[in-house]
Structure formats: C-alpha cells, structure tokens
Scaffold this active site. Structure first.
Site, PDB file in Angstrom:
ATOM      1  N   LYS A 183       3.314   5.181  -1.037  1.00 51.97           N
ATOM      2  CA  LYS A 183       4.290   4.038  -1.201  1.00 51.97           C
ATOM      3  C   LYS A 183       5.658   4.235  -1.481  1.00 51.97           C
ATOM      4  O   LYS A 183       6.223   5.703  -1.960  1.00 51.97           O
ATOM      5  CB  LYS A 183       3.916   3.147  -2.393  1.00 51.97           C
ATOM      6  CG  LYS A 183       2.294   2.458  -1.961  1.00 51.97           C
ATOM      7  CD  LYS A 183       1.942   1.775  -3.521  1.00 51.97           C
ATOM      8  CE  LYS A 183       0.427   1.202  -3.105  1.00 51.97           C
ATOM      9  NZ  LYS A 183       0.465   0.233  -2.393  1.00 51.97           N
TER      10      LYS A 183
ATOM     11  N   ARG B 289      -9.930  -1.659   1.314  1.00 62.24           N
ATOM     12  CA  ARG B 289     -10.851  -2.369   2.285  1.00 62.24           C
ATOM     13  C   ARG B 289     -11.864  -1.323   2.609  1.00 62.24           C
ATOM     14  O   ARG B 289     -13.002  -1.598   2.884  1.00 62.24           O
ATOM     15  CB  ARG B 289     -10.092  -2.729   3.380  1.00 62.24           C
ATOM     16  CG  ARG B 289      -9.507  -1.944   4.245  1.00 62.24           C
ATOM     17  CD  ARG B 289      -8.162  -2.366   4.970  1.00 62.24           C
ATOM     18  NE  ARG B 289      -7.394  -3.009   4.429  1.00 62.24           N
ATOM     19  CZ  ARG B 289      -6.078  -3.425   4.997  1.00 62.24           C
ATOM     20  NH1 ARG B 289      -6.086  -3.655   6.414  1.00 62.24           N
ATOM     21  NH2 ARG B 289      -5.117  -4.052   4.335  1.00 62.24           N
TER      22      ARG B 289
END
Length: 526
Positions: free
Chosen positions: A304, A378
C-alpha cells in the site's frame, strides 16, 4: 488486551406525585439534568423542569438563535444554584422526534456535551407516550433508544500517553426519570420492571459496541493474531461459550491454504478462531458469522501507499464486530445457535510472503489465482466460510473491512452488502433500520461473476479491471465459497473507522454493524 472499563450505572427512578424538579434531582444526586427537546414541546418542558429564571435564560437563547432544538444541537448551561445539580444539558430531537433514531442520536449528543464539561452523573426524563408526534413509536423502543444513545455517547478512546494529562471523564451514572404520565402509559406498576427488557438490551448493545471500538483501536504491535485469539477465548469464557483456536500447524493440517498463504509472510503466525453459542436444545438451524481478522495490512508484496497506512490497525474490524457481538448475545441469551469464525493473520511483505501470480489451494479444494496480495481479506474469508459450513452453519453472514472501493460508492456513510439470498438480505436490512445503521445492497448479476473467472484456477482474487465494481466482485469472491448456502457479505471498509467524529460516530473504530447483527439475532430479547 481490552480493558474492562467502568460500566455506567443505568437505572430508573420514579417521580412521586407532587414532586417538583428540584425534589426529584435531590434524590438522584446528579451533576446535570438532561432535557431532550423537540421544537414543538419546548415551552412545556421548560415550565415543567426549570425554575422561572433558568427557563427565561433558555427562552432568551431561543430568541437569539443559539438553540432551536434541532437534532445535533446540544448546549450546556450552569444552573447557578437554581437546581440541585451543577448544569443543565439541552439536546435537540429535531422535527423527527417520533423516531427512535432521533432519541438515540440526541442521547449521544447530550452525553458528549456533558462529558466535555466533566459532568459524569446525568438525570434525564423518560419519553412520554403523550409527546407530540410520538404515538407511532412504542414507548419501550424510545426508552431503549434514549438509554442506548446516552451510553454510546459516553465512549472514550483509550490513550497511551505517558505524560501527565487531565483524566478523561467517564459516564458513571444515568438516572432515567419516570413520571406519572410514563407510569400510566406503562399500565401502572413499577417502571423499572416494565422497562427492564429494553434497558437491558440498550446496555448490552452499548457495551458490545464500545468493546468493538476499543478492540479496533488497539495498536498493531499490541494486537497480533495470537493475542486476538487469546482475547476471543477470554470473552467466550466470560459467557460460558466454547472457543477453539487452530495454530499455524493445525491450519496447514486442515488444508486452510488461503489463511496459511496470507499469514506466512509475518513473524506473527495466523490463527483460526471459532466460538460456539448454543441457545436451543439441538445443534441445528445454525447461523454462521465470519469476521475478517487481519490485525495489520501492509498490502503484502502489493504494498500500500504509506499515507494513511496507520488506519490498517482497523483491518480486523470484522473480527471486532463479532467479538463485540458476543457481549450482546451473552447478556441477552437469544434462543439461537451460532458459530463465529475468525480467520486472523498479518499481511506483511517478506521473503516468505505470497506473491501476485501464485495459485493457492483453499480449504474447499478450489484454487485461487492471486492477482493482488492486497486483496487478502477475501482469501482468508474464503477459508472461514468453508470452515463455518463444516461446523454446521446453514446461513452465513460475513463482516469485513474488505475494500477501499466501497468508499467510492458510499464514502464513509454506509456499509455495502451483497448476497445470494434475498430473504436473508431483507432480514439484515430490516435489522439495520432498527439499529439506526446505514446498509445498502449491491447487485449480484452474472456479469460480475464473469469478472472473477481465471484462466489457470477456479477463481481469481481480483477482477482484471479492479477499479470496476471492486466492492461487488470482492464480495462475490467470498460468496463463491458459500456456494448454495444462504449468504450475505457486509463491507465495512468505509464505516469501521473514521478519521474524525462524524455525527454520532466517534473518531477511530466505530463498532459499526454490532447493533445491526444484535437486532437480527436478539430481537426477541429487546
């Protein structure tokens, strides 16, 4: 871990016939009288509760436009000895005084304003059945909302400062005053007995939400997968629930390739947490709740940007919601069966970390092509869903700070939802409305499933054009592992954490979705 803070003493006192406001307040020993006011009932309330000089000052404030009883308006005035308490807190209900949301929100604003002045013991008249426009909402629901709001407004973010600081006030006592009109509306008898259920529900939901906020706000060096597992075991034990934790070796043995892959890049190994609550005689009709427990998310190899990465202490916000929910379930004891599954890991870049282009074999036996290691939540939830089904779940809801894309759709205002079952979706939307939390459904069209098809695996973990429908495809990746089991996903990527106070929600962890899920599971106890 999370400190068991002082719990507010919430109770009801009954106003005897003929008692004036001063006599009632003397019995309570409050720091402040709190009046929640709608514009149309200002004059009556001022005459009933305030001596003439204080009522005149409030009327002057109205004329000057300083206070108009709008929702979100809260003012604190010194009583100057005119009442046997230090201060008067006025909080507006707005024109929607009939709604439970208005009573809850006005309670939050009142408690915040009081604590900002160091007022720790509050007395507030209960809503009346005869209040203007209020007849449409049952009295018990408004009492619940008021109590819940006052308790939620008492939240204080923990501080780790070593330097001497003024102590942050705590909301120590809330006395709710029932007058003769309230007693009559309740059919006589004891107000404390008649309102015991809504007050206990309000307390349970407030405690659950505050806990989730505290857990979310823990620094990433304090909360790692193993300490999250220890905290889960502690809370489960508090309420007599069974908790099982799989370590990294057991995760591999169970074939949980998704959780193993995400967690292997960190020196703090992953854990799989399960908690079981049995509220009926037989273990059937089991609700499965799965929460994302990424205790810190760097993005892994798909690193990130550094700006704002400190917010990623909140990437276990789904896990915090479910552990907070345990406080509500443990106190209210609904007649349901529940299994909570929390896959927890740190997503770190290292020589051992999983990489874009990897193909992972999941617990279900399906394979996943990894396009982006920052779409790790996920993946661990895929194993969590499979495990919940193996443990008997017949309906599943997962909660996760899943995507930044949800901010594009809803900013930090609403939680996104996607489901494979319309009936389940409608139940959650109804519960969210009861809780005063904002949830909005995304579509589940075949075209979105097509975006997740892989050339080399059963499914890929991100759409090739991952800026398109990112929240929908992220949710549907999880739904792939639910299969035909009724399932709903809640994406709190925009609502689990706020950079500043917004409305009734605090800065930092918000605990959003605790109360929605509590209303869904525990409605019969409210």
């Amino acid at each position: 871990m999370v400190k068991d803070d002082l719990e507010t003493n919430l109770h009801i006192i009954e106003r005897d016939p003929g008692d004036n406001a001063a006599e009632v307040l003397q019995r309570v020993n409050a720091d402040a009288l709190v009046l929640l006011l709608a514009p149309e009932e200002l004059n009556d309330a001022l005459q009933e509760w305030l001596p003439s000089l204080l009522a005149a000052e409030v009327s002057a404030m109205l004329e000057r436009g300083q206070f108009a009883a709008g929702l979100g308006q809260a003012e604190v005035l010194p009583t100057l000895g005119l009442l046997p308490c230090r201060s008067l807190v006025l909080s507006g209900l707005g024109r929607a005084a009939a709604s439970t949301d208005a009573w809850r929100d006005a309670g939050v604003y009142a408690a915040r304003a009081a604590l900002a002045r160091g007022l720790e013991r509050l007395a507030a008249p209960l809503p009346r059945a005869a209040a203007a426009g209020a007849a449409a909402v049952p009295l018990g629901e408004r009492v619940h909302a008021l109590a819940e709001g006052l308790l939620l407004g008492g939240y204080r973010m923990p501080s780790y400062a070593a330097a001497a600081q003024p102590p942050v006030p705590a909301l120590r006592e809330v006395a709710l005053i029932a007058d003769q009109a309230t007693l009559a509306a309740l059919g006589g008898g004891s107000a404390a007995s008649a309102l015991a259920q809504p007050l206990e529900a309000a307390r349970a939901l407030a405690v659950a939400t505050q806990y989730a906020r505290d857990l979310t706000n823990l620094p990433g060096n304090v909360l790692v997968p193993d300490t999250l597992a220890q905290e889960a075991a502690r809370v489960a034990s508090q309420y007599g629930m069974a908790c099982t934790v799989l370590d990294e070796a057991a995760i591999v043995e169970h074939g949980m390739g998704g959780l193993h892959a995400v967690g292997k890049g960190s020196i703090n190994p992953p854990r799989m947490i399960t908690i079981r609550y049995q509220g009926t005689d037989s273990w059937d009709n089991v609700v499965g709740l799965v929460g994302k427990g990424i205790t810190f998310d760097t993005g892994g190899i798909s690193l990130k940007k550094p700006d704002g990465m400190e917010e990623m202490i909140s990437d276990m916000g789904g896990a915090a919601v479910l552990l907070g929910l345990l406080h509500a379930v443990g106190r209210l004891k609904p007649k349901i069966n529940l299994v909570i599954v929390i896959p927890t890991a740190e997503n770190m870049p290292s020589g051992a970390a999983f990489k874009p282009g990897d193909v992972i074999k999941m617990m279900s036996g399906h394979t996943v092509e990894v396009l982006n290691t920052d779409a790790e939540g996920r993946i661990v939830l895929g194993d969590g869903i499979t495990y919940a089904k193996q443990l008997g779940a017949t309906r599943i809801v997962d909660v996760a700070t899943l995507t930044g894309a949800v901010l594009v759709s809803f900013a930090d205002v609403a939680t996104g939802a996607v489901a494979n079952d319309e009936a389940l979706q409608q139940e959650i939307l109804h519960a969210a409305k009861q809780a005063g939390e904002k949830v909005w459904p995304f579509p589940n069209y075949p075209e979105y499933h097509e975006m997740l098809k892989s050339d080399v695996a059963d499914i890929k973990n991100a759409a090739s054009r991952d800026r398109w429908a990112g929240s929908i495809t992220g949710g549907l990746f999880i739904g792939f592992f639910a299969g035909d089991t009724p399932w709903l996903h809640l994406d709190t990527g925009g609502t689990a954490w706020l950079w500043n106070d917004r409305g009734t929600e605090p800065k930092g962890g918000t605990g959003t979705m605790v109360r929605t899920l509590a209303h869904w599971l525990c409605s019969s106890q409210m």
